[in-house]
Design a protein around this motif. Sequence first.
Motif, PDB file in Angstrom:
ATOM      1  N   ALA A 133       2.889   3.701  10.184  1.00  0.00           N
ATOM      2  CA  ALA A 133       1.779   3.505   9.249  1.00  0.00           C
ATOM      3  C   ALA A 133       0.490   4.013   9.863  1.00  0.00           C
ATOM      4  CB  ALA A 133       1.635   2.027   8.889  1.00  0.00           C
ATOM      5  N   THR A 134      -0.428   4.395   9.013  1.00  0.00           N
ATOM      6  CA  THR A 134      -1.771   4.751   9.437  1.00  0.00           C
ATOM      7  C   THR A 134      -2.698   3.662   8.929  1.00  0.00           C
ATOM      8  OG1 THR A 134      -1.272   7.104   9.334  1.00  0.00           O
ATOM      9  CG2 THR A 134      -3.598   6.487   9.296  1.00  0.00           C
ATOM     10  N   TYR A 135      -3.451   3.069   9.839  1.00  0.00           N
ATOM     11  CA  TYR A 135      -4.366   1.983   9.505  1.00  0.00           C
ATOM     12  C   TYR A 135      -5.783   2.533   9.435  1.00  0.00           C
ATOM     13  CZ  TYR A 135      -0.407  -0.948  10.604  1.00  0.00           C
ATOM     14  OH  TYR A 135       0.842  -1.522  10.611  1.00  0.00           O
ATOM     15  N   GLN A 136      -6.511   2.124   8.408  1.00  0.00           N
ATOM     16  CA  GLN A 136      -7.896   2.551   8.225  1.00  0.00           C
ATOM     17  C   GLN A 136      -8.799   1.338   8.427  1.00  0.00           C
ATOM     18  OE1 GLN A 136      -9.181   5.708   7.538  1.00  0.00           O
ATOM     19  NE2 GLN A 136     -11.150   4.736   7.890  1.00  0.00           N
TER      20      GLN A 136
ATOM     21  N   SER B 299      -2.924   5.678  13.891  1.00  0.00           N
ATOM     22  CA  SER B 299      -1.508   5.840  13.550  1.00  0.00           C
ATOM     23  C   SER B 299      -0.682   4.975  14.485  1.00  0.00           C
ATOM     24  CB  SER B 299      -1.093   7.300  13.681  1.00  0.00           C
ATOM     25  OG  SER B 299      -1.807   8.084  12.766  1.00  0.00           O
TER      26      SER B 299
ATOM     27  N   THR C 238      -9.368   5.585  12.163  1.00  0.00           N
ATOM     28  CA  THR C 238      -8.038   5.742  11.600  1.00  0.00           C
ATOM     29  C   THR C 238      -7.065   5.707  12.764  1.00  0.00           C
ATOM     30  OG1 THR C 238      -8.902   7.097   9.814  1.00  0.00           O
ATOM     31  CG2 THR C 238      -6.535   7.227  10.228  1.00  0.00           C
TER      32      THR C 238
ATOM     33  N   ASN D 169       0.804  -1.215   0.000  1.00  0.00           N
ATOM     34  CA  ASN D 169       0.000   0.000   0.000  1.00  0.00           C
ATOM     35  C   ASN D 169       0.834   1.260   0.000  1.00  0.00           C
ATOM     36  OD1 ASN D 169      -2.588  -0.975  -0.193  1.00  0.00           O
ATOM     37  ND2 ASN D 169      -2.801  -1.271   1.997  1.00  0.00           N
ATOM     38  N   ASP D 170       2.123   1.180  -0.313  1.00  0.00           N
ATOM     39  CA  ASP D 170       2.912   2.411  -0.358  1.00  0.00           C
ATOM     40  C   ASP D 170       2.345   3.325  -1.423  1.00  0.00           C
ATOM     41  OD1 ASP D 170       4.761   1.840   1.659  1.00  0.00           O
ATOM     42  OD2 ASP D 170       5.882   0.546   0.308  1.00  0.00           O
ATOM     43  N   GLU D 171       2.292   4.604  -1.100  1.00  0.00           N
ATOM     44  CA  GLU D 171       1.762   5.553  -2.069  1.00  0.00           C
ATOM     45  C   GLU D 171       2.617   5.549  -3.326  1.00  0.00           C
ATOM     46  OE1 GLU D 171       1.024   9.481  -0.771  1.00  0.00           O
ATOM     47  OE2 GLU D 171       0.106   8.824   1.096  1.00  0.00           O
TER      48      GLU D 171
ATOM     49  N   SER E 165      -1.605   2.812   5.153  1.00  0.00           N
ATOM     50  CA  SER E 165      -1.025   3.840   4.298  1.00  0.00           C
ATOM     51  C   SER E 165       0.296   3.405   3.675  1.00  0.00           C
ATOM     52  CB  SER E 165      -0.793   5.118   5.103  1.00  0.00           C
ATOM     53  OG  SER E 165       0.131   4.864   6.156  1.00  0.00           O
ATOM     54  N   ARG E 166       0.825   2.278   4.111  1.00  0.00           N
ATOM     55  CA  ARG E 166       2.094   1.787   3.579  1.00  0.00           C
ATOM     56  C   ARG E 166       2.051   0.265   3.527  1.00  0.00           C
ATOM     57  NH1 ARG E 166       6.560   3.867   5.890  1.00  0.00           N
ATOM     58  NH2 ARG E 166       7.768   2.117   5.155  1.00  0.00           N
TER      59      ARG E 166
END
Length: 154
Positions: A97-100, A113, A111, A42-44, A140-141
């Motif tokens: 990482a930020t988890y959703q 962090s 959300t 999931n890296d941008e 987020s990663r």
Amino acid sequence: PPSTPDEFRLSPRQPYTSSVAYLFFSGNTEFNASSDTLLLYNDEVVGPEPRFPSFPYSDWVSAGPQPDPPAVVSVLVRMEARSRYLADFSVSSDGAATYQVTVTGAEGAGTFSRESGGQHILVALEASTTGYVRINLSASRTVVFHNVVVTRIS
């Protein structure tokens, strides 16, 4: 269907408890059978700005192939009416990482962090009626998903 057990663990190698809960994943993922883990990519992706078409359409410029959709791991849990459950997602990453988390079939989203290393993402659920609830987890990663333990707490 049988009554939901008080506690059960789902992992990529053991993705279900029949008629009770199912683990599934989509997007850019990689299953590692030897460690019973799932890599969620999931890296941008940073790429060139898309150029939108103008008139005439011959000016269209393609940005090239698109990346796979973001990786998501989900658990579908059969919950009994007037019961509470705790889902403990075990994950790890090599950086913050930020988890959703999103929930379908019940109220809830969040959300979270977290720093690098091993982490636990906890989701509390309360069922007003008997039925299935879906919990989606993304990040987020790139992260490693190890397992989810679901416990009935009341």
